[in-house]
Design a protein around this motif. Structure first.
Motif, mmCIF file in Angstrom:
data_model
loop_
_atom_site.group_PDB
_atom_site.id
_atom_site.type_symbol
_atom_site.label_atom_id
_atom_site.label_comp_id
_atom_site.label_asym_id
_atom_site.label_seq_id
_atom_site.Cartn_x
_atom_site.Cartn_y
_atom_site.Cartn_z
ATOM 1 N N TYR A 191 0.821 -1.193 -0.016
ATOM 2 C CA TYR A 191 0.000 0.083 0.080
ATOM 3 C C TYR A 191 0.671 1.267 0.008
ATOM 4 N N HIS A 192 1.988 1.090 0.760
ATOM 5 C CA HIS A 192 2.881 2.341 0.838
ATOM 6 C C HIS A 192 3.360 2.731 -0.516
ATOM 7 N N THR A 193 3.905 1.767 -1.231
ATOM 8 C CA THR A 193 4.420 1.907 -2.669
ATOM 9 C C THR A 193 3.296 2.772 -3.517
ATOM 10 N N ASN A 194 1.989 2.333 -3.091
ATOM 11 C CA ASN A 194 0.984 2.983 -4.105
ATOM 12 C C ASN A 194 0.550 4.227 -3.450
ATOM 13 N N GLY A 195 1.179 4.615 -2.130
ATOM 14 C CA GLY A 195 0.834 5.989 -1.706
ATOM 15 C C GLY A 195 -0.598 5.971 -0.872
ATOM 16 N N ALA A 196 -0.987 4.900 -0.556
ATOM 17 C CA ALA A 196 -2.243 4.734 0.033
ATOM 18 C C ALA A 196 -1.926 4.342 1.591
ATOM 19 N N SER A 197 -0.837 4.456 2.430
ATOM 20 C CA SER A 197 -0.791 4.133 3.686
ATOM 21 C C SER A 197 0.430 4.815 4.249
ATOM 22 N N THR A 198 0.205 5.197 5.548
ATOM 23 C CA THR A 198 1.162 5.949 6.376
ATOM 24 C C THR A 198 1.499 5.187 7.785
ATOM 25 N N ALA A 209 6.282 -7.837 25.476
ATOM 26 C CA ALA A 209 4.983 -7.177 25.932
ATOM 27 C C ALA A 209 4.221 -6.714 24.696
ATOM 28 N N ARG A 210 2.885 -7.111 24.909
ATOM 29 C CA ARG A 210 2.031 -6.887 23.805
ATOM 30 C C ARG A 210 1.531 -5.465 23.908
ATOM 31 N N ALA A 211 1.898 -4.410 23.126
ATOM 32 C CA ALA A 211 1.681 -2.963 23.054
ATOM 33 C C ALA A 211 1.620 -2.576 21.767
ATOM 34 N N PRO A 212 0.939 -1.582 21.323
ATOM 35 C CA PRO A 212 0.775 -1.076 20.130
ATOM 36 C C PRO A 212 2.232 -0.189 19.951
ATOM 37 N N VAL A 213 2.776 -0.366 18.801
ATOM 38 C CA VAL A 213 4.058 0.554 18.251
ATOM 39 C C VAL A 213 3.516 1.849 17.737
ATOM 40 N N ILE A 214 3.765 2.899 18.416
ATOM 41 C CA ILE A 214 3.345 4.210 18.117
ATOM 42 C C ILE A 214 4.612 4.992 17.966
ATOM 43 N N PRO A 215 4.837 5.554 16.375
ATOM 44 C CA PRO A 215 5.953 6.301 16.247
ATOM 45 C C PRO A 215 5.720 7.649 17.080
ATOM 46 N N VAL A 216 7.214 8.100 17.688
ATOM 47 C CA VAL A 216 6.905 9.493 18.443
ATOM 48 C C VAL A 216 7.610 10.452 17.458
ATOM 49 N N VAL A 217 6.825 11.600 17.006
ATOM 50 C CA VAL A 217 7.141 12.659 16.075
ATOM 51 C C VAL A 217 7.684 13.944 17.306
ATOM 52 N N PRO A 218 8.969 14.270 17.135
ATOM 53 C CA PRO A 218 9.260 15.662 17.913
ATOM 54 C C PRO A 218 8.366 16.821 17.712
ATOM 55 N N ASP A 219 8.177 17.554 18.639
ATOM 56 C CA ASP A 219 7.013 18.562 18.511
ATOM 57 C C ASP A 219 7.447 19.570 17.360
ATOM 58 N N ASP A 220 8.772 19.905 17.125
ATOM 59 C CA ASP A 220 9.341 20.993 16.204
ATOM 60 C C ASP A 220 9.031 20.296 14.847
ATOM 61 N N GLN A 221 8.598 19.130 14.366
ATOM 62 C CA GLN A 221 8.380 18.554 13.348
ATOM 63 C C GLN A 221 6.947 17.866 12.976
ATOM 64 N N LYS A 222 6.126 18.249 14.212
ATOM 65 C CA LYS A 222 4.660 17.978 13.944
ATOM 66 C C LYS A 222 4.054 18.689 12.641
ATOM 67 N N ASP A 223 4.364 20.179 12.834
ATOM 68 C CA ASP A 223 3.415 20.911 11.718
ATOM 69 C C ASP A 223 3.946 20.383 10.187
ATOM 70 N N PHE A 224 5.235 20.076 10.053
ATOM 71 C CA PHE A 224 5.688 19.545 8.835
ATOM 72 C C PHE A 224 5.247 18.228 8.447
ATOM 73 N N ILE A 225 5.163 17.435 9.322
ATOM 74 C CA ILE A 225 4.735 16.019 9.243
ATOM 75 C C ILE A 225 3.077 16.044 8.665
ATOM 76 N N ASP A 226 2.333 17.079 9.262
ATOM 77 C CA ASP A 226 0.999 17.214 8.998
ATOM 78 C C ASP A 226 0.806 17.650 7.601
ATOM 79 N N THR A 227 1.706 18.474 7.001
ATOM 80 C CA THR A 227 1.680 19.158 5.666
ATOM 81 C C THR A 227 1.905 17.758 4.689
ATOM 82 N N ILE A 228 2.523 17.051 5.125
ATOM 83 C CA ILE A 228 2.950 15.967 3.907
ATOM 84 C C ILE A 228 2.242 14.621 4.172
ATOM 85 N N VAL A 229 1.545 14.509 5.266
ATOM 86 C CA VAL A 229 0.855 13.225 5.480
ATOM 87 C C VAL A 229 -0.643 13.399 5.153
#
Length: 229
Positions: A191-198, A209-229
């Motif tokens: 899906y990622h190859t087709n641009g359909a998944s993030t 331990a069973r726990a969801p893996v959640i990527p940590v995005v630095p605060d100063d990069q959040k605005d940039f990530i929001d513009t490209i995702v």
């Protein structure tokens, strides 16, 4: 080397004569003879697919099955005799042994099928022995770690066990959890190859331990990530 086969009964360890230090040596563990004098089938990675239909047919026709295994060890804690006692039920014995053996590796899985022949009034036995080894097949596949127990390795070596077949030709495998995670990885990659998944997937050991893996995005990069995702 002389193989004396028994035509009267199943003999999993036919006697071999071997001139080595003047002793009778045990047969190699890749030797097995049934009531009809035929050898058991030993399966490795290179012939597994070809032999699989015969295995499935034998299982489908069988009245009952028997299984066995050769492991890299028996107990990572108390001795085998200290773990169990004569009053244990089959379930209790199994759970005690399982609790102290999960870090060992299964080198060989043995399967015997028994089908009753009413005309001959006896059971027809077919044996299959699978050399297995969880070899990583890609950079993202599990790279399993395991432990060995010296007494178990010594026993297998003295019985003529072929370790080369395990590590070089063993059938690779995944457990169900490992398979599920790798399938998710491959699906997301497609899906990622087709641009359909993030979604970001990474392999997580079933023992972790069973726990969801959640990527940590630095605060100063959040605005940039929001513009490209």
């Amino acid at each position: 080397m002389k193989n004396q086969k028994s035509e009267e009964k199943w003999d999993p360890l036919p006697r071999y004569q071997c001139r080595r230090q003047g002793k009778h040596m045990p047969p190699p563990m890749n030797s097995a003879v049934g009531t009809n004098g035929t050898s058991g089938t030993f399966l490795c990675e290179y012939d597994f697919k070809d032999q699989l239909p015969a295995v499935c047919q034998a299982i489908a026709e069988a009245d009952f099955l028997a299984i066995d295994g050769e492991f890299s060890g028996i107990s990572d804690g108390p001795s085998f005799t200290a773990l169990t006692n004569s009053l244990d039920t089959a379930e209790e014995r199994y759970q005690k042994l399982k609790q102290h053996s999960m870090e060992f590796l299964l080198f060989q899985f043995g399967l015997c099928t028994f089908t009753y022949d009413s005309k001959k009034a006896k059971y027809i036995m077919k044996s299959f022995n699978f050399y297995i080894f969880p070899r990583p097949f890609s950079r993202n596949s599990p790279d399993k770690k395991f432990v060995c127990q010296s007494s178990s390795i010594d026993f297998l070596a003295n019985q003529g066990f072929d370790f080369n077949k395990v590590f070089r030709d063993g059938i690779p495998y995944l457990n169900q959890e490992e398979e599920r995670q790798l399938r998710d990885q491959q699906e997301d990659k497609r899906y990622h190859t087709n641009g359909a998944s993030t979604t970001c997937y990474m392999y997580v050991s079933p023992d972790a331990a069973r726990a969801p893996v959640i990527p940590v995005v630095p605060d100063d990069q959040k605005d940039f990530i929001d513009t490209i995702v």
